[in-house]
Design a protein around this motif. Sequence first.
Motif, PDB file in Angstrom:
ATOM      1  N   UNK A 280       2.666  11.371  -6.058  1.00  0.00           N
ATOM      2  CA  UNK A 280       2.370  12.712  -6.592  1.00  0.00           C
ATOM      3  C   UNK A 280       3.054  13.796  -5.770  1.00  0.00           C
ATOM      4  N   UNK A 320       6.598   5.436 -12.669  1.00  0.00           N
ATOM      5  CA  UNK A 320       5.858   5.653 -11.423  1.00  0.00           C
ATOM      6  C   UNK A 320       5.948   4.366 -10.593  1.00  0.00           C
TER       7      UNK A 320
ATOM      8  N   UNK B 415       1.918   3.673 -14.330  1.00  0.00           N
ATOM      9  CA  UNK B 415       1.975   3.727 -12.869  1.00  0.00           C
ATOM     10  C   UNK B 415       2.259   2.348 -12.274  1.00  0.00           C
ATOM     11  N   UNK B 416       3.080   1.620 -12.961  1.00  0.00           N
ATOM     12  CA  UNK B 416       3.465   0.313 -12.453  1.00  0.00           C
ATOM     13  C   UNK B 416       2.463  -0.791 -12.742  1.00  0.00           C
ATOM     14  N   UNK B 442      -6.638  -4.774  -1.215  1.00  0.00           N
ATOM     15  CA  UNK B 442      -5.593  -4.194  -2.054  1.00  0.00           C
ATOM     16  C   UNK B 442      -5.622  -4.790  -3.459  1.00  0.00           C
ATOM     17  N   UNK B 469       1.983   9.393 -12.590  1.00  0.00           N
ATOM     18  CA  UNK B 469       1.553   8.958 -11.251  1.00  0.00           C
ATOM     19  C   UNK B 469       0.021   8.974 -11.220  1.00  0.00           C
ATOM     20  N   UNK B 470      -0.547   8.627 -10.083  1.00  0.00           N
ATOM     21  CA  UNK B 470      -2.011   8.603  -9.984  1.00  0.00           C
ATOM     22  C   UNK B 470      -2.596   9.986 -10.248  1.00  0.00           C
ATOM     23  N   UNK B 471      -1.931  10.995  -9.719  1.00  0.00           N
ATOM     24  CA  UNK B 471      -2.416  12.367  -9.942  1.00  0.00           C
ATOM     25  C   UNK B 471      -2.367  12.752 -11.411  1.00  0.00           C
ATOM     26  N   UNK B 495      -7.739   3.776  -3.953  1.00  0.00           N
ATOM     27  CA  UNK B 495      -6.520   3.025  -4.281  1.00  0.00           C
ATOM     28  C   UNK B 495      -5.311   3.589  -3.541  1.00  0.00           C
ATOM     29  N   UNK B 496      -5.169   4.916  -3.507  1.00  0.00           N
ATOM     30  CA  UNK B 496      -4.016   5.530  -2.834  1.00  0.00           C
ATOM     31  C   UNK B 496      -4.029   5.215  -1.340  1.00  0.00           C
ATOM     32  N   UNK B 497      -5.224   5.276  -0.754  1.00  0.00           N
ATOM     33  CA  UNK B 497      -5.297   4.997   0.692  1.00  0.00           C
ATOM     34  C   UNK B 497      -4.873   3.576   1.006  1.00  0.00           C
ATOM     35  N   UNK B 499      -2.976   1.615  -1.040  1.00  0.00           N
ATOM     36  CA  UNK B 499      -1.622   1.312  -1.527  1.00  0.00           C
ATOM     37  C   UNK B 499      -0.541   1.989  -0.698  1.00  0.00           C
ATOM     38  N   UNK B 500      -0.733   3.291  -0.398  1.00  0.00           N
ATOM     39  CA  UNK B 500       0.361   4.043   0.212  1.00  0.00           C
ATOM     40  C   UNK B 500       0.158   4.296   1.700  1.00  0.00           C
ATOM     41  N   UNK B 501      -1.140   4.275   2.146  1.00  0.00           N
ATOM     42  CA  UNK B 501      -1.369   4.513   3.578  1.00  0.00           C
ATOM     43  C   UNK B 501      -1.659   3.222   4.329  1.00  0.00           C
ATOM     44  N   UNK B 502      -1.862   2.152   3.555  1.00  0.00           N
ATOM     45  CA  UNK B 502      -2.186   0.839   4.140  1.00  0.00           C
ATOM     46  C   UNK B 502      -3.447   0.935   5.018  1.00  0.00           C
ATOM     47  N   UNK B 503      -4.374   1.766   4.614  1.00  0.00           N
ATOM     48  CA  UNK B 503      -5.622   1.882   5.364  1.00  0.00           C
ATOM     49  C   UNK B 503      -6.530   0.713   5.029  1.00  0.00           C
TER      50      UNK B 503
END
Lengths: 323, 525
Positions: A280, A320, B415-416, B442, B469-471, B495-497, B499-503
């Motif tokens: 985003x 995306x 979104x994939x 994940x 996108x997710x947003x 999910x974002x944390x 997927x993208x932050x690898x938290x």
Amino acid sequence: MNAPNHLQQGIELVRAMRAEIAKVFVGQDRLIEQTITALLAGGHVLLEGVPGLGKTLLVKALAKTLGGRFARIQFTPDLMPADITGHAMFDAASGKFVIRRGPLFANLVLADEINRAPAKTQSALLEVMQEGQVTIEGTPHELTPPFLVLATQNPIEQEGTYALPEAQLDRFLLKVMIDYPSAEHERMLVQHVTRERVGDRLDVEAVNQVVTPEQVTALQALAASLRVDDAVVDYAVRIARKTREWPGIAVGAGPRGGIALVRAARGLALLAGRDFVTPDDVKTIAPAALRHRVMLAPEAEIEGLTVDQLLNNLLTQVDAPRA
Amino acid sequence: MHLDKLAIVLRPRANWEAVDLGIRMVQNSWQPLFAAWLAVYLPISLLVVSVIGVGLESLMWAVLVLWCLKPFFDAVLLHVLSHAIFGDVTDWRTTWRALPQLLLRSGLINVTLQRIAPPWLWWCNTRRSLLLPVTQLEGLRGKAARERRRLLSRQVGGVASWLTFAVVNFEFILFFAVMGFVSLALPDSIKEQFNPGVLLFGRNDDPQLIARITMALVDVAILGFLEPFYVACGFALYLKRRTDLEAWDVELAFRRLQTPPKSPGAATLTSMVLAGVLIASLFLSPSITRAETVDDAHRAVSTIIPASSDIADRAKTEIDEILKRPEFGTEYNSWRLRKIVTEEPKSDLGWLDRVLRAIGKAFRLIGQWISEIGRVLAWTTLVILVAVFGWAIYRYWRQHAGNIVTNNAPPAEVAGFDIRPESLPDDVAAAALALARAGQPRACLSLLYRAALSTLAHRDRVEFTRGDTEGDCLQRVHGGAPIRYSFFSHLTLAWQEVAYARHELPREQLENLCAQWPQYFAIQP
């Protein structure tokens, strides 16, 4: 004020900057957001909009929040490179040449109506923006970080202007379009500016310094350290590459377009209070990061399409990222 | 009139040949003709242009006045031409001296009356060059002039009108050609000023003054060049008509015969023989019309050759005898009966009739086929229109009745994620919980998020696109399925944390999401 050691402190500082600027700069939240994003990403901003929308106010307010030095250069056809960079002058008292530094030796520089100056002056400024140093009489002088240039362009009155070449436009991280504020915001703005105020001088007294230049440098380092997943980088690259084959775009963005997307997305993520970049962020900042890096095809111009319309269509069609 | 002094050859001519004669007349005597003509025309026209066009700032009025003065100018030309055909050269002084008389005799009347004549008298204007001699040379007025004009117009009036039409057209062509050439030769900056419409009807502004004067001078020059040809052609037509009507050529031939002979006896005999031959040829010539009657011929002979009544009497007798010959025909009356058929007679054309009938039948059949096809097409179109209308109503009802937002099929991927329902397990929450407990946060969140998107797209008809996108998905859910928005935003953030932050998310948080998921997505709201 100490440098932000961890993320939460940085996020608070950035939010404080945003809140301070919003005190005087009413109704242009997106503009504030994109300007701070560019500052955090260590890039420069090209502002385009009709006169009287508060570009100078924005820069003065931003300068005051970080307590740095602010300079405004009004670009005119007779402006020479030495007028902005500085020059060597013979001092009769000491019998030596002394360096008189130009207005570029500041943290925030507002280059007003940059397209009114001849190409050599524009090139001098753009070189400084790229290198971060000024060369006077063969001696390089480092600029004190942070260094942010906000150049403005007027979309009307094109008579007697020198349009910036595409290669030089590429030096700007973002090109931000300023539009008129909404009726409600404009009413608030008029009330705010005219309340107990004599004359029309820009007043940024209400703005407090919340960060130091050193903290801004630290914030830039923090933004640069934010995590960007491979899928997000891939998404940014796919967007940049798609501009090269998109119908209606004659010349697409180069690799610098993808780099700018990721850099700006990092700044935006920090502004959003995250320690990672999401697709985003890339998608949000893509029009500002790409609109000055692509050239419209003649047939699209004839059909009355704009770069922003084409980029928005493109962004809806690029898949995306698959996380 | 001294026909024997004519500088032109009078003979029976076709109409357009007479027009050619007019051109030749101008060619033969162009120097004195143009000298006398321009001496009158140029000063007057330039005076009009300078006074009205420049002084009074109205070019349109100047052109109009010049147009009104045309009959007067024609009178001047006719004056010169009428002298020229007798070999009499008229210089410019003589012409100027004759002007008052011309103005009184023909010009003034033509200018004031003919140009503003009612529409039913416009034919006089269109044959101006032919009819001008009636008043100017013959001096006729009133009823006599009208009858004379009608008589003259009877055979050559059409040609005279076409002549006027052709000259007017030629005038326009020349005018636009010259103006076009001028504007082509001009630089672009002042080319705009040479627009004839603006020049003619606009007022005299300073920047356009030169353009206006140029245009007026071009008009004057063209008129000065063309008008002599026009008048000469009309005058030649007039001469041709007079020759036809009054047998001038015959008269001339007789006059030549009447020249003093060397031997009176031989001359008399020769003249008698020639007279007989000429008159006979007069009758046999199809191009001579009015002089074809016997009486006219007699009158011509008796008036043209008055010298010897004895010869005339003898000639008359011989002519009568010749006319009685069978070659000249006889008159008789006869009567016969003729049956008047009221019924349509039966055709007995044989095979031609059959062929025509077959063609007619074929056309009838083709017509019937076309009408049948048209009928089928009309009904088909009506049915299609009704069906389309019904479908539109149905669609409108479906859209506004509630559940279905759009007919667009949801995409297979957002979104994939593959969001097709068949790609999901039957119990999503249980499968996700199992993944969470297996240490795959994940995969757990991916399944929950994908299943949520699938439910939103297929059941709630939220319109997702491939590029969302997710947003973007969150915004669409806010608008399309607000009751699921709260949980979906938590799920998106988690999910974002991952997927993208690898938290690493706490297992409790994952289990909570798995437990809440069916409340929002598994059960019909």
